[in-house]
Design an enzyme around this catalytic site. Sequence first.
Site: not given
Ligand code: UDP
Ligand code: MG
Length: 160
Positions: A20, A60, A68, A96, A102, A113, A123, A126, A137
């Site tokens: 990112k 997204y 958010f 993952r 996250t 992370r 974070n 992705h 994707e």
């Molecule tokens: N995100 C955020 N606040 C939240 C949840 C998610 O800013 O409460 C952002 C964060 O950067 C995250 C992205 O949105 O990586 C996508 O969310 P997801 O739940 O898909 O998390 P990921 O798969 O990236 O762990």
């Molecule tokens: Mg995700």
Amino acid sequence: FLPHLVASLERVDQTYIMVKPDGVQRGLVGEIISRFEKKGFKLTGLKLTQCSKDLAEEHYKDLKGKSFFPGLIEYITSGPVVCMAWEGVGVVASARKLIGVTNPLEAEPGSIRGDLAIQKGRNVIHGSDSPESGKREVALWFKEGELVDWEPALASWLIE
Ligand code: UDP
Ligand code: MG
């Protein structure tokens, strides 16, 4: 090819990994790519790009409506990102784990992370959440000619 190698290749998945804008700005691109390389997965696509608002929203789309979401779109479009497609047996779930959960404060030390970030909204990386998302994707971020199918010379030292 040995038959068992062909058998394991049939279960190969792909995942979309993206450094990112904060990861790019903080100079973490090499460190992040290196973790996937060392694990042994196969890189099939790699580019630096400035993502449009439309592409970010499509990527997204499942999160549209979350509080958010606007901030997330602003974050992802705030600077260049590094896009990667990685292939391998179990690559989606394994990526993952390499990435961590996250919220970076809850992510295990040793994960990307966990080691390199503090906040959910910054974070650094992705990773696709399922083999289906991985396919979707990779197809969303890469044109067909940008992906390369190649045989790593080390394949038989990584997959028995
Ligand atoms: N995100 C955020 N606040 C939240 C949840 C998610 O800013 O409460 C952002 C964060 O950067 C995250 C992205 O949105 O990586 C996508 O969310 P997801 O739940 O898909 O998390 P990921 O798969 O990236 O762990
Ligand atoms: Mg995700």
